[in-house]
Scaffold this active site. Structure first.
Site, PDB file in Angstrom:
ATOM      1  N   SER A  42      61.518  51.675 -56.017  1.00 13.79           N
ATOM      2  CA  SER A  42      61.722  50.501 -56.865  1.00 13.79           C
ATOM      3  C   SER A  42      60.891  50.530 -58.139  1.00 13.79           C
ATOM      4  O   SER A  42      59.751  51.010 -58.138  1.00 13.79           O
ATOM      5  CB  SER A  42      61.350  49.229 -56.082  1.00 13.79           C
ATOM      6  N   HIS A  87      61.783  42.103 -51.887  1.00  7.47           N
ATOM      7  CA  HIS A  87      61.675  42.969 -50.717  1.00  7.47           C
ATOM      8  C   HIS A  87      60.687  42.430 -49.675  1.00  7.47           C
ATOM      9  O   HIS A  87      60.944  42.535 -48.465  1.00  7.47           O
ATOM     10  CB  HIS A  87      61.283  44.381 -51.136  1.00  7.47           C
TER      11      HIS A  87
END
Length: 339
Positions: free
Chosen positions: A156, A276
């Protein structure tokens, strides 16, 4: 106020209309392929890619084959409209950089599934947690297709890191609770050396403030993003290690300590971390020069993050985060960056 009224109306419409229409039971998971998906769908996937821009048709084709997968959720009434889609790299090791998605790719017996781009192209459907559902459904599908997969992780970006760092430098009155004494002497020596090369007058080597250290880091990363040159070329190996260690420590502080007020909760400031961690993922590792492209340096300082989805502990970690957002799972190697 009028804005509060609009917010309440937005929530009412989302919960009363959109949630039932786009319920998880109705949506269908489909794999996007170059051969079998329509041109219309392929175009929407290419145009809707917001994390790593698709620059050509051949690049799109590469992202759909040969150690890569793309999955999307579709509504039965909108068969040509992917409501959310994810790109996955299948690898034989934890990918800590964009380059590793290719160098460690495996289409036969991969051990890792790397979620490296998640996109929700329909803004009106935000807040329905479709991306969270897609990750879980994709993991189930990949587990069936590849029993060899043992780890599900993201690769990410940290999209607001440099923006936050620049604001921090511009506001020296805001104190950070972070120890940077280990870096003072070495950065001061680099600055003194650069001044000597430029034949500029300078005072004796002095002890740097936290803000001056942050300013040096910000200037170094920003100048390299603008010149599009290798960020390490002008550094000795020891100075390059210094830049790496400082970047990782500041980034760990940003991801773990910097918060935003949301109602009565203090949530992580970083939007990707917030997403997340709310899902129950673990902050597993911060990767130096995971994306050394110009755009990677401009937004994330070149760094990328692995958030690991351990499905045995996902539910309990998600519940813990939603109750107390300060309590999320951090791998020991990340926690050690602050000590």
């Amino acid at each position: 106020s009028i804005l509060d009224g609009f917010d309440k109306l937005d929530i009412l419409l989302r919960d009363s209309f959109l949630k039932p229409v786009f319920s998880f039971d109705i949506l269908q998971l489909c794999r996007i392929t170059f051969e079998h998906s329509s041109g219309n769908i392929l175009e929407k996937v290419a145009r809707g890619e917001s994390v790593h821009r698709v620059r050509s048709l051949s690049e799109l084709k590469r992202r759909l084959h040969d150690g890569r997968r793309c999955f999307a959720l579709f509504h039965p009434s909108l068969p040509e409209e992917p409501v959310v889609f994810v790109h996955v790299g299948l690898t034989n090791a934890l990918a800590t950089s964009i380059n590793m998605l290719d160098t460690h790719k495996s289409d036969t017996e991969p051990t890792h599934a790397m979620f490296y781009s998640i996109n929700s192209p329909i803004a009106a459907l935000s807040g329905l947690e479709l991306a969270s559902h897609l990750i879980k459904e994709t993991a189930i599908k990949l587990s069936k297709d590849f029993p060899s997969i043992t780890t599900f992780s993201t690769l990410s970006p940290i999209p607001l890191f440099m923006q936050w760092l620049q604001k921090q430098v511009a506001n020296p009155s805001i104190e950070l609770d972070i120890d940077l004494k280990d870096f003072q002497e070495r950065i001061s020596a680099i600055m003194k050396y650069n001044e000597t090369k430029l034949k500029s007058s300078s005072s004796d080597q002095k002890e740097l403030t936290t803000n001056e250290i942050l300013q040096w880091l910000c200037n170094t990363l920003t100048s390299k993003s603008q010149s599009n040159s290798d960020i390490l070329m002008e550094f000795t190996s020891s100075d390059a290690t210094l830049l790496k260690d400082l970047s990782l420590r500041i980034c760990a502080y940003y991801l773990i300590k910097v918060k935003q007020n949301t109602g009565n909760k203090q949530l992580p400031f970083d939007p990707v971390a917030r997403f997340h961690l709310r899902n129950g993922a673990s902050l597993h590792s911060i990767n130096w020069m995971g994306n050394p492209s110009s755009q990677g340096l401009i937004s994330s300082g070149g760094m990328m993050v692995n958030y690991v989805y351990d499905f045995q502990h996902l539910h309990e970690r998600a519940e813990l985060f939603n109750k107390t957002p300060d309590q999320f799972h951090i791998a020991e190697c990340v926690g050690n960056l602050l000590t």
